[in-house]
Design a protein around this motif. Structure first.
Motif, PDB file in Angstrom:
ATOM      1  N   GLY A  77       0.859  -1.192   0.077  1.00 37.98           N
ATOM      2  CA  GLY A  77      -0.072   0.024   0.100  1.00 37.98           C
ATOM      3  C   GLY A  77       0.897   1.241  -0.042  1.00 37.98           C
ATOM      4  N   THR A  78       2.007   1.177  -0.305  1.00 39.09           N
ATOM      5  CA  THR A  78       3.026   2.353  -0.103  1.00 39.09           C
ATOM      6  C   THR A  78       3.309   2.814  -1.552  1.00 39.09           C
ATOM      7  N   GLY A  79       2.725   2.313  -2.590  1.00 40.11           N
ATOM      8  CA  GLY A  79       3.023   2.784  -3.784  1.00 40.11           C
ATOM      9  C   GLY A  79       4.019   2.163  -4.573  1.00 40.11           C
ATOM     10  N   LYS A  80       4.428   0.782  -4.537  1.00 36.82           N
ATOM     11  CA  LYS A  80       5.637   0.333  -5.237  1.00 36.82           C
ATOM     12  C   LYS A  80       5.296   0.115  -6.753  1.00 36.82           C
ATOM     13  N   THR A  81       4.177   0.217  -7.202  1.00 30.29           N
ATOM     14  CA  THR A  81       3.589  -0.152  -8.515  1.00 30.29           C
ATOM     15  C   THR A  81       4.072   1.352  -9.317  1.00 30.29           C
ATOM     16  N   ALA A  82       3.713   2.314  -8.676  1.00 26.45           N
ATOM     17  CA  ALA A  82       4.221   3.666  -9.397  1.00 26.45           C
ATOM     18  C   ALA A  82       5.770   4.053  -9.131  1.00 26.45           C
ATOM     19  N   ALA A  83       6.335   3.411  -8.166  1.00 25.80           N
ATOM     20  CA  ALA A  83       7.809   3.753  -7.584  1.00 25.80           C
ATOM     21  C   ALA A  83       8.490   2.993  -8.986  1.00 25.80           C
ATOM     22  N   TYR A  84       8.161   1.771  -9.303  1.00 28.98           N
ATOM     23  CA  TYR A  84       8.775   1.214 -10.592  1.00 28.98           C
ATOM     24  C   TYR A  84       8.012   1.503 -11.823  1.00 28.98           C
ATOM     25  N   GLY A  85       6.859   1.520 -11.746  1.00 31.02           N
ATOM     26  CA  GLY A  85       5.871   1.892 -13.097  1.00 31.02           C
ATOM     27  C   GLY A  85       6.275   3.219 -13.772  1.00 31.02           C
ATOM     28  N   LEU A  86       6.385   4.058 -13.142  1.00 24.20           N
ATOM     29  CA  LEU A  86       6.634   5.468 -13.788  1.00 24.20           C
ATOM     30  C   LEU A  86       8.097   5.539 -14.575  1.00 24.20           C
ATOM     31  N   PRO A  87       9.179   5.352 -13.686  1.00 25.72           N
ATOM     32  CA  PRO A  87      10.412   5.047 -14.608  1.00 25.72           C
ATOM     33  C   PRO A  87      10.258   4.135 -15.740  1.00 25.72           C
ATOM     34  N   LEU A  88       9.806   3.105 -15.276  1.00 28.64           N
ATOM     35  CA  LEU A  88       9.581   2.180 -16.710  1.00 28.64           C
ATOM     36  C   LEU A  88       8.961   2.777 -17.669  1.00 28.64           C
ATOM     37  N   LEU A  89       7.751   3.533 -17.664  1.00 32.85           N
ATOM     38  CA  LEU A  89       6.806   3.989 -18.746  1.00 32.85           C
ATOM     39  C   LEU A  89       7.696   5.172 -19.379  1.00 32.85           C
ATOM     40  N   GLU A  90       8.598   5.990 -18.406  1.00 33.62           N
ATOM     41  CA  GLU A  90       9.252   7.105 -18.958  1.00 33.62           C
ATOM     42  C   GLU A  90      10.487   6.590 -20.075  1.00 33.62           C
ATOM     43  N   GLN A  91      10.807   5.159 -19.995  1.00 31.91           N
ATOM     44  CA  GLN A  91      11.837   4.683 -20.685  1.00 31.91           C
ATOM     45  C   GLN A  91      11.090   4.315 -22.168  1.00 31.91           C
ATOM     46  N   MET A  92       9.964   3.945 -22.268  1.00 33.74           N
ATOM     47  CA  MET A  92       9.402   3.521 -23.244  1.00 33.74           C
ATOM     48  C   MET A  92       9.418   4.491 -24.472  1.00 33.74           C
ATOM     49  N   ASP A  93       9.604   3.987 -25.722  1.00 32.78           N
ATOM     50  CA  ASP A  93       9.525   4.709 -27.101  1.00 32.78           C
ATOM     51  C   ASP A  93       8.364   4.400 -27.731  1.00 32.78           C
ATOM     52  N   ALA A  94       7.280   5.138 -27.698  1.00 31.96           N
ATOM     53  CA  ALA A  94       6.049   4.996 -27.939  1.00 31.96           C
ATOM     54  C   ALA A  94       5.817   4.671 -29.476  1.00 31.96           C
ATOM     55  N   ASN A  95       6.861   5.205 -30.369  1.00 27.04           N
ATOM     56  CA  ASN A  95       6.889   5.111 -31.446  1.00 27.04           C
ATOM     57  C   ASN A  95       7.612   3.658 -32.117  1.00 27.04           C
ATOM     58  N   LYS A  96       8.169   2.858 -31.149  1.00 23.11           N
ATOM     59  CA  LYS A  96       8.694   1.786 -31.485  1.00 23.11           C
ATOM     60  C   LYS A  96       7.771   0.601 -31.297  1.00 23.11           C
ATOM     61  N   ASP A 153       1.902   9.779 -24.440  1.00 23.26           N
ATOM     62  CA  ASP A 153       2.116   9.026 -25.521  1.00 23.26           C
ATOM     63  C   ASP A 153       1.320   7.698 -25.265  1.00 23.26           C
ATOM     64  N   LYS A 154       0.909   7.216 -26.623  1.00 29.15           N
ATOM     65  CA  LYS A 154       0.083   6.148 -26.335  1.00 29.15           C
ATOM     66  C   LYS A 154       1.036   4.738 -25.996  1.00 29.15           C
ATOM     67  N   ILE A 155       1.323   4.539 -24.930  1.00 28.12           N
ATOM     68  CA  ILE A 155       2.062   3.177 -24.274  1.00 28.12           C
ATOM     69  C   ILE A 155       1.126   2.067 -23.954  1.00 28.12           C
ATOM     70  N   PHE A 156       1.349   1.045 -24.716  1.00 25.10           N
ATOM     71  CA  PHE A 156       0.461   0.014 -24.640  1.00 25.10           C
ATOM     72  C   PHE A 156       0.849  -1.237 -23.707  1.00 25.10           C
ATOM     73  N   THR A 157       0.216  -1.691 -22.758  1.00 25.24           N
ATOM     74  CA  THR A 157       0.535  -2.485 -21.760  1.00 25.24           C
ATOM     75  C   THR A 157      -0.407  -3.882 -21.763  1.00 25.24           C
ATOM     76  N   GLU A 158       0.015  -4.918 -22.059  1.00 25.80           N
ATOM     77  CA  GLU A 158      -0.607  -6.342 -21.961  1.00 25.80           C
ATOM     78  C   GLU A 158      -0.310  -7.243 -20.780  1.00 25.80           C
ATOM     79  N   ALA A 159      -1.361  -7.733 -20.332  1.00 24.35           N
ATOM     80  CA  ALA A 159      -1.109  -8.654 -18.996  1.00 24.35           C
ATOM     81  C   ALA A 159      -1.548 -10.231 -19.714  1.00 24.35           C
ATOM     82  N   VAL A 160      -0.434 -10.884 -19.471  1.00 29.02           N
ATOM     83  CA  VAL A 160      -0.675 -12.247 -19.727  1.00 29.02           C
ATOM     84  C   VAL A 160      -0.698 -13.247 -18.515  1.00 29.02           C
ATOM     85  N   TYR A 161      -1.518 -14.012 -18.253  1.00 27.12           N
ATOM     86  CA  TYR A 161      -1.451 -15.142 -16.995  1.00 27.12           C
ATOM     87  C   TYR A 161      -2.279 -16.254 -17.365  1.00 27.12           C
TER      88      TYR A 161
END
Length: 201
Positions: A50-69, A99-107
């Protein structure tokens, strides 16, 4: 207390966070985000639920993404389908004004053919449980050769559930990985040697 903007997060993501009423970074976000934004790194981080781990790694990860690739550039591994679905949903909300960054969950527990079809669409981030991801890799349904960052969410739980061999197998499909980020719940034992493979210390 720094703002997300001061931590280096772009205005589109900050706007998405504000809409979710996430205004001020939590302790782990303030400590971890600058480290992950600074360049290639391996990290082990622990914090309470509940301390926000998803945003802690998720935001830097999203910042790395090249939406055009049109390639999978980020991989998040989770021990359960419930967590995988939750993480993917959260990332989707973060990207509302970016920018349109697409995420897919598989499980497991869902038709694999349906997930194979979904992965044919542009996908930048895959959130997966280890077993299902290996099934998809064996069917050549997902290409991880462009993945630069792999995140293990609840890394300790995955190891305690016996996923070590699966995690090592997945790492063998990541020839370009530069960042390995391990996150777990505070208070659990987490002893991991993270070089080319996962080995309990």
């Amino acid at each position: 207390m720094k703002t997300f903007k001061q931590l280096g997060i772009g205005s589109g993501f900050v706007k998405g966070l504000a809409e979710l009423n996430i205004i001020e970074p939590t302790y782990i976000q303030e400590k971890v985000i600058p480290v992950l934004m600074a360049g290639a790194t391996d990290i082990v981080a622990q914090a309470q639920t509940g301390t926000g781990k998803t945003a802690a790694y998720g935001l830097p990860l999203l910042e790395q993404m090249d939406a055009n690739k049109n390639a999978v550039q980020g991989l998040i591994l989770c021990p359960t389908r419930e967590l995988a679905k939750q993480v993917a949903k959260q990332l989707f909300k973060f990207t509302k004004y970016s920018d349109k960054i697409f995420t897919e969950a598989v499980y497991g527990g869902e038709h694999i053919e349906r997930q194979m079809g979904a992965l044919k669409r542009p996908t930048h981030v895959v959130v997966a449980t280890p077993g299902r991801l290996i099934d998809l890799l064996k069917r050549n349904a997902v290409n991880l050769s462009s993945v630069k960052t792999v995140v293990l969410d609840e890394a300790d739980e995955m190891l305690s559930m016996g996923f070590k061999d699966e995690l090592n197998e997945i790492l063998s499909f990541l020839p370009s990985v530069e960042n390995k980020w391990l996150f777990s719940t505070e208070g659990r034992k987490l002893k991991i040697s993270f070089n080319s493979s996962l080995k309990p210390m």
